[in-house]
Design a protein around this motif. Structure first.
Motif, PDB file in Angstrom:
ATOM      1  N   GLU A   1       2.298  -1.639  -0.615  1.00 50.25           N
ATOM      2  CA  GLU A   1       2.021  -3.001  -1.087  1.00 50.25           C
ATOM      3  C   GLU A   1       0.938  -3.659  -0.230  1.00 50.25           C
ATOM      4  O   GLU A   1       0.003  -4.289  -0.758  1.00 50.25           O
ATOM      5  CB  GLU A   1       3.300  -3.844  -1.040  1.00 50.25           C
ATOM      6  CG  GLU A   1       4.361  -3.421  -2.043  1.00 50.25           C
ATOM      7  CD  GLU A   1       5.645  -4.206  -1.853  1.00 50.25           C
ATOM      8  OE1 GLU A   1       6.138  -4.764  -2.840  1.00 50.25           O
ATOM      9  OE2 GLU A   1       6.157  -4.264  -0.716  1.00 50.25           O
TER      10      GLU A   1
ATOM     11  N   LEU B   1      -1.088  -1.158  -7.889  1.00 48.05           N
ATOM     12  CA  LEU B   1      -0.664  -2.558  -7.820  1.00 48.05           C
ATOM     13  C   LEU B   1      -1.839  -3.532  -7.834  1.00 48.05           C
ATOM     14  O   LEU B   1      -1.650  -4.729  -8.042  1.00 48.05           O
ATOM     15  CB  LEU B   1       0.163  -2.800  -6.547  1.00 48.05           C
ATOM     16  CG  LEU B   1       1.377  -1.901  -6.334  1.00 48.05           C
ATOM     17  CD1 LEU B   1       2.126  -2.333  -5.083  1.00 48.05           C
ATOM     18  CD2 LEU B   1       2.294  -1.906  -7.540  1.00 48.05           C
TER      19      LEU B   1
ATOM     20  N   THR C   1       9.023  -0.877 -12.045  1.00 45.66           N
ATOM     21  CA  THR C   1       8.590  -2.151 -12.628  1.00 45.66           C
ATOM     22  C   THR C   1       7.328  -2.645 -11.946  1.00 45.66           C
ATOM     23  O   THR C   1       6.368  -3.075 -12.607  1.00 45.66           O
ATOM     24  CB  THR C   1       9.703  -3.199 -12.512  1.00 45.66           C
ATOM     25  OG1 THR C   1      10.828  -2.777 -13.288  1.00 45.66           O
ATOM     26  CG2 THR C   1       9.235  -4.555 -13.016  1.00 45.66           C
ATOM     27  N   GLN C   2       7.285  -2.581 -10.620  1.00 45.94           N
ATOM     28  CA  GLN C   2       6.093  -2.996  -9.885  1.00 45.94           C
ATOM     29  C   GLN C   2       4.874  -2.177 -10.285  1.00 45.94           C
ATOM     30  O   GLN C   2       3.776  -2.720 -10.460  1.00 45.94           O
ATOM     31  CB  GLN C   2       6.316  -2.865  -8.380  1.00 45.94           C
ATOM     32  CG  GLN C   2       6.971  -4.057  -7.715  1.00 45.94           C
ATOM     33  CD  GLN C   2       6.947  -3.909  -6.204  1.00 45.94           C
ATOM     34  OE1 GLN C   2       7.914  -3.449  -5.610  1.00 45.94           O
ATOM     35  NE2 GLN C   2       5.850  -4.293  -5.580  1.00 45.94           N
TER      36      GLN C   2
ATOM     37  N   ARG D   1      -2.700  -4.839  -1.490  1.00 46.87           N
ATOM     38  CA  ARG D   1      -3.043  -6.255  -1.361  1.00 46.87           C
ATOM     39  C   ARG D   1      -4.373  -6.429  -0.635  1.00 46.87           C
ATOM     40  O   ARG D   1      -5.174  -7.319  -0.967  1.00 46.87           O
ATOM     41  CB  ARG D   1      -1.929  -7.001  -0.626  1.00 46.87           C
ATOM     42  CG  ARG D   1      -2.074  -8.528  -0.667  1.00 46.87           C
ATOM     43  CD  ARG D   1      -0.839  -9.217  -0.136  1.00 46.87           C
ATOM     44  NE  ARG D   1       0.322  -8.971  -0.986  1.00 46.87           N
ATOM     45  CZ  ARG D   1       1.356  -8.221  -0.649  1.00 46.87           C
ATOM     46  NH1 ARG D   1       1.394  -7.619   0.537  1.00 46.87           N
ATOM     47  NH2 ARG D   1       2.371  -8.035  -1.474  1.00 46.87           N
TER      48      ARG D   1
ATOM     49  N   GLU E   1       3.893  -3.100 -14.021  1.00 49.07           N
ATOM     50  CA  GLU E   1       3.365  -4.453 -14.116  1.00 49.07           C
ATOM     51  C   GLU E   1       2.066  -4.591 -13.327  1.00 49.07           C
ATOM     52  O   GLU E   1       1.184  -5.360 -13.705  1.00 49.07           O
ATOM     53  CB  GLU E   1       4.404  -5.463 -13.648  1.00 49.07           C
ATOM     54  CG  GLU E   1       5.578  -5.581 -14.613  1.00 49.07           C
ATOM     55  CD  GLU E   1       6.514  -6.727 -14.272  1.00 49.07           C
ATOM     56  OE1 GLU E   1       6.505  -7.179 -13.109  1.00 49.07           O
ATOM     57  OE2 GLU E   1       7.259  -7.159 -15.172  1.00 49.07           O
ATOM     58  N   GLY E   2       1.939  -3.811 -12.240  1.00 50.39           N
ATOM     59  CA  GLY E   2       0.686  -3.812 -11.505  1.00 50.39           C
ATOM     60  C   GLY E   2      -0.459  -3.322 -12.366  1.00 50.39           C
ATOM     61  O   GLY E   2      -1.522  -3.959 -12.454  1.00 50.39           O
TER      62      GLY E   2
ATOM     63  N   TRP F   1       6.955   2.012   1.279  1.00 50.10           N
ATOM     64  CA  TRP F   1       6.539   1.253   0.094  1.00 50.10           C
ATOM     65  C   TRP F   1       5.949  -0.097   0.484  1.00 50.10           C
ATOM     66  O   TRP F   1       4.972  -0.560  -0.122  1.00 50.10           O
ATOM     67  CB  TRP F   1       7.713   1.065  -0.865  1.00 50.10           C
ATOM     68  CG  TRP F   1       7.305   0.289  -2.092  1.00 50.10           C
ATOM     69  CD1 TRP F   1       7.523  -1.031  -2.341  1.00 50.10           C
ATOM     70  CD2 TRP F   1       6.542   0.780  -3.192  1.00 50.10           C
ATOM     71  NE1 TRP F   1       6.962  -1.389  -3.543  1.00 50.10           N
ATOM     72  CE2 TRP F   1       6.351  -0.293  -4.089  1.00 50.10           C
ATOM     73  CE3 TRP F   1       6.014   2.031  -3.523  1.00 50.10           C
ATOM     74  CZ2 TRP F   1       5.649  -0.153  -5.284  1.00 50.10           C
ATOM     75  CZ3 TRP F   1       5.302   2.172  -4.699  1.00 50.10           C
ATOM     76  CH2 TRP F   1       5.131   1.085  -5.576  1.00 50.10           C
TER      77      TRP F   1
ATOM     78  N   ASP G   1      13.124  -1.262  -9.495  1.00 49.01           N
ATOM     79  CA  ASP G   1      12.177  -2.288  -9.078  1.00 49.01           C
ATOM     80  C   ASP G   1      10.806  -1.708  -8.768  1.00 49.01           C
ATOM     81  O   ASP G   1       9.766  -2.344  -8.995  1.00 49.01           O
ATOM     82  CB  ASP G   1      12.714  -3.067  -7.867  1.00 49.01           C
ATOM     83  CG  ASP G   1      12.938  -2.171  -6.656  1.00 49.01           C
ATOM     84  OD1 ASP G   1      13.457  -1.046  -6.826  1.00 49.01           O
ATOM     85  OD2 ASP G   1      12.613  -2.602  -5.531  1.00 49.01           O
ATOM     86  N   ILE G   2      10.781  -0.448  -8.295  1.00 47.80           N
ATOM     87  CA  ILE G   2       9.506   0.188  -7.947  1.00 47.80           C
ATOM     88  C   ILE G   2       8.725   0.541  -9.207  1.00 47.80           C
ATOM     89  O   ILE G   2       7.520   0.273  -9.310  1.00 47.80           O
ATOM     90  CB  ILE G   2       9.738   1.446  -7.092  1.00 47.80           C
ATOM     91  CG1 ILE G   2      10.469   1.095  -5.798  1.00 47.80           C
ATOM     92  CG2 ILE G   2       8.421   2.163  -6.816  1.00 47.80           C
ATOM     93  CD1 ILE G   2       9.743   0.107  -4.913  1.00 47.80           C
TER      94      ILE G   2
END
Length: 487
Positions: free
Chosen positions: A124, A153, A190-191, A128, A194-195, A120, A187-188
């Motif tokens: 990210e 993301l 959510t990422q 990025r 939200e991404g 993961w 948390d994943i």
């Protein structure tokens, strides 16, 4: 290469419009790709200031980046091969694809362990890199169209770097229902959500997938995100801080259609005619054809399709020696063991059916596993019945392409879990993809359909299938994003 801060329309995707191979003499050979994004970017014209940001996928691609070789309008990112492998195979294809296509054998998988967390982190890093490249290249207020589950993301990351940009995200896959999506660690997910909600607009192939996304977003944080379901107006998700409205992410749908002009022209070229002659010899004189063309992707449901065909031959012996199942199952993701095993099972079952029912002059299944686009088009033209029975599919263009290309018209046996079902269901024979008996009955109904009914259904299927051709599909997304800000 477009210079920094000059691109007004940007597309971001894992795979780009060009790839490179290193020749024996060390030269780099470029190969252009096709598809809806290529058509769409071409349609906006050379003066639009467009740029495609993509990943270097092969050794040839990475060598092209190293040498500074490239094409105008393309920026290829040389993300380290190990990072790309973790992000692409470890997360995108082995987790996100499985979640959205409901493919997990849940008594055994998934298990989100330390190795998952390591991969993961690569996902990210990979996202990025795209966000940073887009931020570097985009002109003030540019439109950025981010593509698919590989880059979920990017919108959120890019929003932080360049809040002036207009950002869209398009999902080419289904979206998982809430109770399946929540298998992901809190948390994943959510990422991921939200991404994507970093975009001004998120869009999908069907309203079913759009609704599933919105339901998942509803579970995220009711105090921060408020779903809007207005009648006759765009759906949206409001971003709030207390009673203050910060901004809005709009929800849209664009059902990608078949490119009729390209298909008609390409399917009548000489190499396709040659493949038709060869296929006719394999099929035999006067026999009906049930055609499927798929990658050996787990979600395509090829094994149950073969089981349904075997049931047809077993329970309706009148079809023996009168029909051939032309099955093209092109290898996909063979670097993953579960895909290699699935491909082997497809081949084993095809051989078993031929051994059980075949005669010296008749092979019940004609199976090809080597990718050949001209041969696929030849099979489309010869199809009496198109079998498209995925467990779950974002759209499935084969269901749209075959009625467009078939010479004599074809009956479509279609899974209700294909995205194309929403547009084609009225004139298809719809099946539950898990029900082998129902699928066999549908194949029989398709084979016995009167010619005039088959012709009329095919005509209506082709009309629906070509309603939003690839170039217009892309332009509609761009126009919808522009309309949000009145540009």
């Amino acid at each position: 290469m477009v210079s920094s801060h000059s691109a007004h329309v940007l597309v971001a995707s894992n795979r780009g419009p060009v790839s490179y191979e290193v020749g024996e003499d060390g030269s780099l050979n470029a190969k252009r790709g096709g598809g809806g994004l290529v058509s769409g970017l071409s349609a906006i014209g050379p003066d639009a200031g467009a740029l495609w940001v993509c990943s270097a996928l092969s050794d040839g691609d990475r060598e092209a980046v190293r040498r500074g070789v490239g094409e105008d309008g393309v920026r290829m990112l040389a993300i380290p091969a190990d990072v790309h492998a973790d992000a692409y195979n470890g997360i995108a294809n082995s987790v996100l694809w499985f979640v959205h296509h409901l493919l997990y054998q849940t008594p055994l998988e998934p298990a989100f362990d330390a190795e998952f967390r390591r991969q993961w982190a690569s996902y990210e890093t990979y996202n990025r890199a795209f966000a940073q490249a887009l931020a570097e290249e985009a002109a003030e207020g540019a439109a950025v169209l981010v593509q698919d589950y590989h880059l979920c993301l990017v919108p959120g990351m890019l929003r932080e770097l360049r809040p002036d940009l207009r950002i869209a995200h398009f999902s080419h896959t289904p979206w998982a229902p809430v109770d399946y999506f929540t298998m992901l660690p809190d948390d994943i997910r959510t990422q991921l959500l939200e991404g994507m909600l970093g975009a001004d607009r998120v869009a999908f192939l069907t309203w079913r997938w759009a609704t599933a996304f919105q339901r998942c977003a509803d579970e995220l944080d009711p105090e921060r995100y408020l779903s809007m379901w207005p009648s006759g107006a765009p759906r949206a998700i409001q971003h709030r801080q207390g009673k203050e409205l910060l901004r809005t992410t709009y929800i849209g749908v664009h059902g990608l259609g078949a490119d009729a002009d390209f298909l008609h022209a390409r399917s009548h070229e000489a190499d396709v005619e040659e493949r038709m002659t060869a296929l006719r010899e394999e099929i035999g004189e006067g026999r009906r054809t049930i055609v499927r063309v798929d990658r050996t992707e787990l979600s395509k449901n090829i094994v149950r399709g073969l089981l349904a065909y075997r049931h047809l031959l077993d329970t309706r012996p009148e079809w023996r020696e009168r029909v051939v199942h032309v099955a093209f199952a092109y290898p996909s993701r063979q670097d993953l063991a579960v895909y290699r095993d699935y491909t082997a099972e497809v081949q084993r079952l095809a051989e078993e059916i031929n051994s059980q029912y075949g005669t010296p002059g008749w092979s019940p299944v004609v199976l090809h596993v080597k990718d050949d686009f001209a041969r696929s088009l030849a099979a489309y033209r010869l199809a009496d019945v198109a079998l498209v029975n995925p467990i779950r599919d974002g759209m499935n263009l084969v269901a749209k392409e075959m009625p467009v290309v078939s010479d004599e018209g074809c009956a479509l046996v279609l899974s209700r879990e294909a995205g194309a079902w929403e547009e084609l269901r009225r004139d298809a024979l719809v099946v539950n993809p898990y029900d082998v008996v129902e699928t066999a009955d549908a194949l029989h109904e398709a084979l016995t359909m009167p010619p005039d009914e088959r012709a009329e259904r095919t005509k209506r299927l082709a009309t629906a299938a070509t309603a939003l051709p690839p170039a217009q599909w892309f332009l509609d997304q761009l126009n919808a994003l522009n309309e949000l800000t009145g540009r």
